[in-house]
Design a protein around this motif. Sequence first.
Motif, PDB file in Angstrom:
ATOM      1  N   GLY A   1      23.302-116.780  58.717  1.00  0.00           N
ATOM      2  CA  GLY A   1      24.494-117.567  59.593  1.00  0.00           C
ATOM      3  C   GLY A   1      25.680-117.188  59.289  1.00  0.00           C
ATOM      4  O   GLY A   1      25.416-115.859  59.508  1.00  0.00           O
ATOM      5  N   ARG A   2      26.623-117.779  59.236  1.00  0.00           N
ATOM      6  CA  ARG A   2      27.868-117.402  58.818  1.00  0.00           C
ATOM      7  C   ARG A   2      28.195-116.624  57.633  1.00  0.00           C
ATOM      8  O   ARG A   2      28.965-116.373  57.741  1.00  0.00           O
ATOM      9  N   LYS A   3      27.060-116.379  57.122  1.00  0.00           N
ATOM     10  CA  LYS A   3      27.338-116.430  55.290  1.00  0.00           C
ATOM     11  C   LYS A   3      27.047-114.515  55.471  1.00  0.00           C
ATOM     12  O   LYS A   3      25.670-114.110  55.649  1.00  0.00           O
ATOM     13  N   ALA A   4      27.695-113.687  55.658  1.00  0.00           N
ATOM     14  CA  ALA A   4      27.772-112.257  54.449  1.00  0.00           C
ATOM     15  C   ALA A   4      27.719-111.901  53.443  1.00  0.00           C
ATOM     16  O   ALA A   4      29.036-112.306  52.827  1.00  0.00           O
ATOM     17  N   PHE A   5      26.378-111.709  52.793  1.00  0.00           N
ATOM     18  CA  PHE A   5      26.639-111.266  51.728  1.00  0.00           C
ATOM     19  C   PHE A   5      27.518-109.860  51.225  1.00  0.00           C
ATOM     20  O   PHE A   5      26.134-109.161  51.962  1.00  0.00           O
ATOM     21  N   VAL A   6      27.745-109.040  50.882  1.00  0.00           N
ATOM     22  CA  VAL A   6      28.406-108.024  50.571  1.00  0.00           C
ATOM     23  C   VAL A   6      28.683-107.495  48.704  1.00  0.00           C
ATOM     24  O   VAL A   6      29.423-108.272  48.189  1.00  0.00           O
ATOM     25  N   SER A   7      28.349-105.743  49.205  1.00  0.00           N
ATOM     26  CA  SER A   7      28.402-105.684  47.381  1.00  0.00           C
ATOM     27  C   SER A   7      29.600-104.366  47.421  1.00  0.00           C
ATOM     28  O   SER A   7      29.587-103.810  48.554  1.00  0.00           O
ATOM     29  N   ALA A   8      29.799-103.757  46.211  1.00  0.00           N
ATOM     30  CA  ALA A   8      30.556-103.043  46.708  1.00  0.00           C
ATOM     31  C   ALA A   8      30.874-102.158  45.113  1.00  0.00           C
ATOM     32  O   ALA A   8      30.527-102.837  44.303  1.00  0.00           O
ATOM     33  N   ARG A   9      30.847-100.636  45.341  1.00  0.00           N
ATOM     34  CA  ARG A   9      31.418 -99.933  43.794  1.00  0.00           C
ATOM     35  C   ARG A   9      32.538 -99.459  43.624  1.00  0.00           C
ATOM     36  O   ARG A   9      32.823 -98.646  44.286  1.00  0.00           O
ATOM     37  N   LEU A  10      33.023 -98.969  42.530  1.00  0.00           N
ATOM     38  CA  LEU A  10      34.588 -98.369  42.521  1.00  0.00           C
ATOM     39  C   LEU A  10      33.738 -96.885  41.525  1.00  0.00           C
ATOM     40  O   LEU A  10      33.313 -97.648  40.122  1.00  0.00           O
ATOM     41  N   THR A  11      34.307 -95.552  41.769  1.00  0.00           N
ATOM     42  CA  THR A  11      33.590 -94.821  40.968  1.00  0.00           C
ATOM     43  C   THR A  11      34.815 -93.754  40.905  1.00  0.00           C
ATOM     44  O   THR A  11      35.418 -93.970  42.031  1.00  0.00           O
ATOM     45  N   ASP A  12      34.470 -92.627  39.755  1.00  0.00           N
ATOM     46  CA  ASP A  12      35.322 -91.460  40.625  1.00  0.00           C
ATOM     47  C   ASP A  12      34.797 -90.976  41.467  1.00  0.00           C
ATOM     48  O   ASP A  12      33.655 -91.038  41.587  1.00  0.00           O
ATOM     49  N   GLU A  13      35.360 -89.617  40.897  1.00  0.00           N
ATOM     50  CA  GLU A  13      34.907 -88.576  41.881  1.00  0.00           C
ATOM     51  C   GLU A  13      33.562 -87.583  41.918  1.00  0.00           C
ATOM     52  O   GLU A  13      32.228 -87.320  42.452  1.00  0.00           O
ATOM     53  N   ALA A  14      33.320 -87.973  40.077  1.00  0.00           N
ATOM     54  CA  ALA A  14      32.138 -87.500  40.041  1.00  0.00           C
ATOM     55  C   ALA A  14      30.966 -88.412  39.566  1.00  0.00           C
ATOM     56  O   ALA A  14      29.957 -88.065  39.205  1.00  0.00           O
ATOM     57  N   GLY A  15      31.048 -89.743  39.865  1.00  0.00           N
ATOM     58  CA  GLY A  15      30.080 -91.619  40.607  1.00  0.00           C
ATOM     59  C   GLY A  15      29.976 -91.928  38.963  1.00  0.00           C
ATOM     60  O   GLY A  15      30.029 -92.976  39.438  1.00  0.00           O
ATOM     61  N   THR A  16      30.651 -91.987  38.228  1.00  0.00           N
ATOM     62  CA  THR A  16      31.286 -92.143  37.095  1.00  0.00           C
ATOM     63  C   THR A  16      31.327 -93.934  37.388  1.00  0.00           C
ATOM     64  O   THR A  16      32.724 -93.833  38.491  1.00  0.00           O
ATOM     65  N   LEU A  17      30.661 -94.503  37.052  1.00  0.00           N
ATOM     66  CA  LEU A  17      30.824 -96.392  37.686  1.00  0.00           C
ATOM     67  C   LEU A  17      32.378 -96.880  36.836  1.00  0.00           C
ATOM     68  O   LEU A  17      31.921 -97.180  35.811  1.00  0.00           O
ATOM     69  N   LEU A  18      32.803 -96.967  37.706  1.00  0.00           N
ATOM     70  CA  LEU A  18      34.284 -98.064  36.674  1.00  0.00           C
ATOM     71  C   LEU A  18      34.526 -99.900  37.221  1.00  0.00           C
ATOM     72  O   LEU A  18      34.370-100.500  36.302  1.00  0.00           O
ATOM     73  N   ALA A  19      33.448-100.047  38.246  1.00  0.00           N
ATOM     74  CA  ALA A  19      33.743-101.708  38.523  1.00  0.00           C
ATOM     75  C   ALA A  19      32.827-101.313  39.469  1.00  0.00           C
ATOM     76  O   ALA A  19      32.855-100.093  41.146  1.00  0.00           O
ATOM     77  N   ASP A  20      32.305-102.676  39.962  1.00  0.00           N
ATOM     78  CA  ASP A  20      31.324-103.276  40.981  1.00  0.00           C
ATOM     79  C   ASP A  20      31.507-104.707  40.965  1.00  0.00           C
ATOM     80  O   ASP A  20      32.403-105.360  40.523  1.00  0.00           O
ATOM     81  N   SER A  21      31.170-105.095  42.280  1.00  0.00           N
ATOM     82  CA  SER A  21      31.518-106.250  43.272  1.00  0.00           C
ATOM     83  C   SER A  21      30.792-106.634  43.789  1.00  0.00           C
ATOM     84  O   SER A  21      30.166-106.108  44.544  1.00  0.00           O
ATOM     85  N   ASP A  22      30.823-108.350  44.165  1.00  0.00           N
ATOM     86  CA  ASP A  22      29.744-108.895  45.052  1.00  0.00           C
ATOM     87  C   ASP A  22      30.468-109.931  45.511  1.00  0.00           C
ATOM     88  O   ASP A  22      31.634-110.903  45.211  1.00  0.00           O
ATOM     89  N   ALA A  23      30.818-110.483  46.720  1.00  0.00           N
ATOM     90  CA  ALA A  23      30.773-111.458  46.950  1.00  0.00           C
ATOM     91  C   ALA A  23      30.273-112.169  48.551  1.00  0.00           C
ATOM     92  O   ALA A  23      29.532-111.998  48.913  1.00  0.00           O
ATOM     93  N   LEU A  24      30.663-113.270  48.826  1.00  0.00           N
ATOM     94  CA  LEU A  24      30.168-113.915  50.046  1.00  0.00           C
ATOM     95  C   LEU A  24      31.870-113.600  50.975  1.00  0.00           C
ATOM     96  O   LEU A  24      32.761-114.714  51.126  1.00  0.00           O
ATOM     97  N   MET A  25      30.711-113.169  52.070  1.00  0.00           N
ATOM     98  CA  MET A  25      32.301-113.694  53.103  1.00  0.00           C
ATOM     99  C   MET A  25      31.850-114.224  54.451  1.00  0.00           C
ATOM    100  O   MET A  25      30.528-114.173  55.155  1.00  0.00           O
ATOM    101  N   VAL A  26      32.095-115.907  54.689  1.00  0.00           N
ATOM    102  CA  VAL A  26      31.814-117.015  55.796  1.00  0.00           C
ATOM    103  C   VAL A  26      32.249-116.298  57.186  1.00  0.00           C
ATOM    104  O   VAL A  26      33.993-116.965  57.394  1.00  0.00           O
TER     105      VAL A  26
END
Length: 215
Positions: free
Chosen positions: A183-208
């Motif tokens: 419905g009005r809710k969009a569940f989103v996610s993202a990843r922050l990495t360096d150029e070699a692909g090493t994961l530094l942080a990840d996040s999930d959120a709800l956008m209404v």
Amino acid sequence: MSEQATNGQTSVDEEYEHHGGFPKFTAATPGPNFGPFIEAMRTLQDLAVSIDAPDDVLAEARAQAEALAALLAPYEAKEGEATGGRVIGLPGRGSLLMLPWMIEKFDAEGVRSRGVFRRYHLGGNAAAHGGVLPLLFDDIFGMTVHAAGRPISRTAYLHINYRKVTPLNVPLVIEGRVDRVEGRKAFVSARLTDEAGTLLADSDALMVQLLPGQQ
């Protein structure tokens, strides 16, 4: 109207042009001096948090800063008309608040942006301040729902996992996507990495999605 991907298919969101109580923003096309001006201001931000200058130098710098503020004050514009934040081709869209990153991918499948954290973003021991990562993720999520064809939405919650220390002055990549829509809710996610692909942080959120008249 824009299109969005749902379960591997493309569909049209009939509410895409509805902006709640938001004005409808358009891209700005400033003259050739705006980009260099914003970069100079970013350099000043970096210096302001890193110098150890004598008081007479600070007195001169203060006078020049106050003169610059007086020069620009007559041109202050209201939200939606100011140039900053509306220049797609500049780092951070020409906004000093936004991180100076450049969008590389912007479509229904997701958004990818690349950039560095500068001295201005220092938290300590050569690492980015933990508080600037939510800004980066929140900004990518706003672009992600827009790229997916969703109407303007507000962040209802945002959760971050800090996996490793995020360095300064190192090229990094952030990628966001819409995981599902209810419905009005969009569940989103993202990843922050360096150029070699090493994961530094990840996040999930709800956008209404905003209702008519909502801010």
